[in-house]
Scaffold this motif. Structure first.
Motif, PDB file in Angstrom:
ATOM      1  N   LYS A   1       0.834  -1.204   0.000  1.00  0.00           N
ATOM      2  CA  LYS A   1       0.000   0.000   0.000  1.00  0.00           C
ATOM      3  C   LYS A   1       0.869   1.254   0.000  1.00  0.00           C
ATOM      4  O   LYS A   1       0.587   2.226  -0.713  1.00  0.00           O
ATOM      5  CB  LYS A   1      -0.928  -0.003   1.215  1.00  0.00           C
ATOM      6  CG  LYS A   1      -2.076  -0.993   1.123  1.00  0.00           C
ATOM      7  CD  LYS A   1      -2.973  -0.891   2.350  1.00  0.00           C
ATOM      8  CE  LYS A   1      -4.166  -1.830   2.247  1.00  0.00           C
ATOM      9  NZ  LYS A   1      -5.034  -1.746   3.451  1.00  0.00           N
TER      10      LYS A   1
ATOM     11  N   ASN B   1       2.402   1.676  -3.393  1.00  0.00           N
ATOM     12  CA  ASN B   1       1.375   2.124  -4.347  1.00  0.00           C
ATOM     13  C   ASN B   1       1.103   3.616  -4.188  1.00  0.00           C
ATOM     14  O   ASN B   1       0.964   4.354  -5.174  1.00  0.00           O
ATOM     15  CB  ASN B   1       0.093   1.323  -4.130  1.00  0.00           C
ATOM     16  CG  ASN B   1      -0.930   1.565  -5.214  1.00  0.00           C
ATOM     17  OD1 ASN B   1      -0.587   1.844  -6.355  1.00  0.00           O
ATOM     18  ND2 ASN B   1      -2.200   1.469  -4.872  1.00  0.00           N
TER      19      ASN B   1
ATOM     20  N   ARG C   1       1.697   6.534  -6.967  1.00  0.00           N
ATOM     21  CA  ARG C   1       0.637   7.469  -7.380  1.00  0.00           C
ATOM     22  C   ARG C   1       1.117   8.916  -7.247  1.00  0.00           C
ATOM     23  O   ARG C   1       0.855   9.752  -8.114  1.00  0.00           O
ATOM     24  CB  ARG C   1      -0.618   7.248  -6.529  1.00  0.00           C
ATOM     25  CG  ARG C   1      -1.379   5.975  -6.844  1.00  0.00           C
ATOM     26  CD  ARG C   1      -2.591   5.839  -5.939  1.00  0.00           C
ATOM     27  NE  ARG C   1      -3.346   4.642  -6.219  1.00  0.00           N
ATOM     28  CZ  ARG C   1      -4.306   4.550  -7.133  1.00  0.00           C
ATOM     29  NH1 ARG C   1      -4.620   5.618  -7.838  1.00  0.00           N
ATOM     30  NH2 ARG C   1      -4.945   3.426  -7.345  1.00  0.00           N
TER      31      ARG C   1
END
Length: 310
Positions: A80, A83, A87
């Motif tokens: 997470k 990620n 982003r």
């Protein structure tokens, strides 16, 4: 009776010992008698061993899952985080690409006009105590930015510097209701005053009625004395509607301003405009119309009824 019982027990023990020695002797000599006994015993015990393994297996798996649960959660949290970082990097890359495109566009416009400009990044947007529509840029007096300097984007006139500080400056946008700039119509050279109206649409007031303006006419900045606050030739907008009301002293028109004021990222402050007036050289090119594909239909004539076989 007691001595008889002890004798039988002694006799049974002796028989078992002799039998065991006999079986061991045969096994050492290669006679596979004990293997059969072992195989039979294994066959008898196998179902019980399998049942025990089946009963214990879920508990073994459960404790194994519990052991690996913490590791799995840590891996999920790490994924997470990675990620989220990806982003963020992607968003930063998109912003950088957008700013680079804006920088190339404004430098291209300034280069064609022969202006000396200073590129600056818009760091905030909103109202000030004096003006309703402004942006703040990250360049100020330390970079040569002064009051009443023209501010451009790649599309055209953005506004004018109203306040300059050490490392920042306040720019009043052309959309501000207090903004006014002298303009001329490209080609006919008819002049007028453009006023902000609080949106991307501005109002044009022509100074005479001798020449008729029309929708699609391009407006350029006329320029000011010593190029302050406005340099000449900068694209301002295009006429979107004309008001030719009878009895009016002068024509008025609605103008669609060129810059996208809601997406200003990189702008340029004109430090020096030089001596040459670019004239109509900065008039934006008209967009090329998208070609409409043509479709050719071939029609096959139906056979005539008179041509039927007799």
């Amino acid at each position: 009776m007691r001595y008889g019982g002890e004798g039988r027990a002694r006799l049974l023990l002796i028989i078992l010992i002799v039998t065991s020695l006999f079986l061991i002797t045969l096994d050492l000599r290669g006679v596979k008698i004990l293997d059969g006994v072992r195989g039979g015993t294994q066959n008898v015990l196998a179902p019980f061993q399998k049942a025990g393994s089946t009963v214990v297996s879920p508990f073994r798996n459960f404790f194994g899952d519990v052991t690996h649960l913490g590791r799995t959660r840590n891996q999920i949290e790490k994924l997470k985080e990675e990620n989220a970082k990806l982003r963020t990097k992607l968003l930063q890359r998109k912003n950088a690409d957008g700013e680079l495109a804006q920088l190339k566009s404004v430098l291209n416009l300034a280069g064609r006009a022969g202006y000396k400009v200073l590129a600056a990044r818009v760091i905030s947007q909103g109202a000030s105590t004096s003006f309703s529509q402004t942006v703040t840029i990250d360049a100020g007096t330390s970079s040569g930015v002064r009051q009443n300097m023209t501010v451009l984007s790649g599309e055209g006139l953005v506004g004018v510097v109203k306040e300059s500080y050490l490392n920042s400056a306040l720019v009043m946008l052309a959309t501000d209701p207090d903004f006014k700039v002298g303009v001329r119509v490209a080609g006919s050279q008819q002049i007028g005053i453009l006023s902000g109206r609080g949106s991307k649409r501005a109002e044009l007031q022509l100074l005479d009625n001798q020449n008729i303006v029309k929708v699609g006419d391009v407006l350029l900045a006329r320029g000011s004395t010593h190029n302050r606050p406005f340099v000449p030739g900068i694209p301002v907008g295009v006429i979107s509607a004309v008001d030719n009301s009878a009895g009016s002293i002068a024509q008025s028109a609605s103008v669609m301003l060129y810059p996208n004021f809601s997406a200003l990222g990189i702008v340029s402050v004109v430090i020096s405009a030089g001596k040459n007036n670019p004239g109509d050289a900065l008039v934006p090119s008209e967009p090329m119309p998208t070609p409409v594909p043509t479709v050719t239909v071939y029609a096959t004539p139906a056979p005539s009824s008179s041509a039927s076989t007799k």
